[in-house]
Design a protein around this motif. Structure first.
Motif, PDB file in Angstrom:
ATOM      1  N   SER B  16      28.640  78.070 -25.090  1.00 58.48           N
ATOM      2  CA  SER B  16      29.145  76.674 -24.985  1.00 58.48           C
ATOM      3  C   SER B  16      30.682  76.367 -25.394  1.00 58.48           C
ATOM      4  O   SER B  16      30.963  75.847 -24.486  1.00 58.48           O
ATOM      5  CB  SER B  16      27.899  76.160 -25.835  1.00 58.48           C
ATOM      6  OG  SER B  16      28.636  74.410 -25.716  1.00 58.48           O
ATOM      7  N   ALA B  17      31.691  76.888 -26.111  1.00 51.78           N
ATOM      8  CA  ALA B  17      32.274  76.790 -26.603  1.00 51.78           C
ATOM      9  C   ALA B  17      33.471  77.607 -25.690  1.00 51.78           C
ATOM     10  O   ALA B  17      34.295  77.248 -24.979  1.00 51.78           O
ATOM     11  CB  ALA B  17      32.931  77.957 -27.523  1.00 51.78           C
ATOM     12  N   ASP B  20      34.333  75.537 -22.896  1.00 52.25           N
ATOM     13  CA  ASP B  20      35.025  74.399 -22.850  1.00 52.25           C
ATOM     14  C   ASP B  20      36.348  74.898 -22.732  1.00 52.25           C
ATOM     15  O   ASP B  20      37.328  74.522 -22.611  1.00 52.25           O
ATOM     16  CB  ASP B  20      35.398  74.060 -24.189  1.00 52.25           C
ATOM     17  CG  ASP B  20      34.014  73.045 -24.783  1.00 52.25           C
ATOM     18  OD1 ASP B  20      32.937  72.344 -23.617  1.00 52.25           O
ATOM     19  OD2 ASP B  20      33.036  73.045 -25.593  1.00 52.25           O
ATOM     20  N   SER B  23      38.149  74.919 -19.820  1.00 51.11           N
ATOM     21  CA  SER B  23      38.107  74.586 -19.011  1.00 51.11           C
ATOM     22  C   SER B  23      39.769  74.121 -19.486  1.00 51.11           C
ATOM     23  O   SER B  23      40.293  73.104 -18.762  1.00 51.11           O
ATOM     24  CB  SER B  23      37.126  73.888 -18.301  1.00 51.11           C
ATOM     25  OG  SER B  23      37.148  72.736 -19.786  1.00 51.11           O
ATOM     26  N   LEU B  24      40.044  73.953 -20.769  1.00 48.80           N
ATOM     27  CA  LEU B  24      40.919  73.067 -21.299  1.00 48.80           C
ATOM     28  C   LEU B  24      42.694  74.529 -21.330  1.00 48.80           C
ATOM     29  O   LEU B  24      43.296  73.741 -20.945  1.00 48.80           O
ATOM     30  CB  LEU B  24      40.898  73.654 -23.237  1.00 48.80           C
ATOM     31  CG  LEU B  24      39.865  72.076 -23.597  1.00 48.80           C
ATOM     32  CD1 LEU B  24      39.664  72.076 -24.953  1.00 48.80           C
ATOM     33  CD2 LEU B  24      40.322  70.640 -23.311  1.00 48.80           C
ATOM     34  N   LEU B  66      36.223  79.186 -34.033  1.00 46.83           N
ATOM     35  CA  LEU B  66      35.235  77.659 -33.029  1.00 46.83           C
ATOM     36  C   LEU B  66      33.832  77.274 -33.611  1.00 46.83           C
ATOM     37  O   LEU B  66      33.468  78.978 -34.306  1.00 46.83           O
ATOM     38  CB  LEU B  66      35.243  78.016 -31.411  1.00 46.83           C
ATOM     39  CG  LEU B  66      36.152  78.382 -30.786  1.00 46.83           C
ATOM     40  CD1 LEU B  66      36.460  78.729 -29.415  1.00 46.83           C
ATOM     41  CD2 LEU B  66      37.360  77.101 -31.186  1.00 46.83           C
ATOM     42  N   ASN B  67      33.363  76.748 -33.616  1.00 53.75           N
ATOM     43  CA  ASN B  67      31.563  76.150 -33.966  1.00 53.75           C
ATOM     44  C   ASN B  67      30.894  77.646 -33.885  1.00 53.75           C
ATOM     45  O   ASN B  67      30.892  78.534 -33.660  1.00 53.75           O
ATOM     46  CB  ASN B  67      30.912  75.430 -32.542  1.00 53.75           C
ATOM     47  CG  ASN B  67      32.035  74.491 -32.980  1.00 53.75           C
ATOM     48  OD1 ASN B  67      32.513  73.477 -33.427  1.00 53.75           O
ATOM     49  ND2 ASN B  67      31.133  73.923 -31.615  1.00 53.75           N
TER      50      ASN B  67
END
Lengths: 77, 77
Positions: B16-17, B20, B23-24, B66-67
């Protein structure tokens, strides 16, 4: 590209992560919100899933919690 | 721009990260390293300060954790 929102609270970990994020995704693509100074936005951040700062809310609505700086409880305190 | 390196281990939080981050900051600006499949790069990641995955090593040498997905001990296991 929709904007991301970077929530922070002015802590050293936050400031360091802010510099990294801004240089990676570009100043124009991210709104910076200092929750210590804009306490009226704490509720919005929590509702979107922010559990600690610094955190990046992506345009898709995911929250990326970066290196732990402070909990939301600390931010409110 | 120098490339960032995104270290992960295939866990759901990692994937998931990864979406993100890619795409960022853009596919072309980040190298993706799956430490579960490229165990020979675990040492390099640790040396650079990666303590858990997923993590993003920025071009300036900072590590953004990250998370939390898994500790490096889990990755080695």
């Amino acid at each position: 590209m929709l904007k991301s929102i970077f929530y922070h609270a002015g802590c050293p970990v936050c400031v360091s992560a802010e510099h990294d994020i801004v240089s990676l995704i570009g100043n124009q693509n991210v709104e910076i919100v200092h929750l210590g100074e804009q306490k009226n936005r704490i509720g919005e951040a929590e509702q979107r899933g922010v559990k600690s700062v610094p955190a990046l809310l992506t345009p898709t609505g995911n929250v990326l919690h970066l290196n732990f700086g402070a909990s939301m409880a600390d931010v409110k305190g």
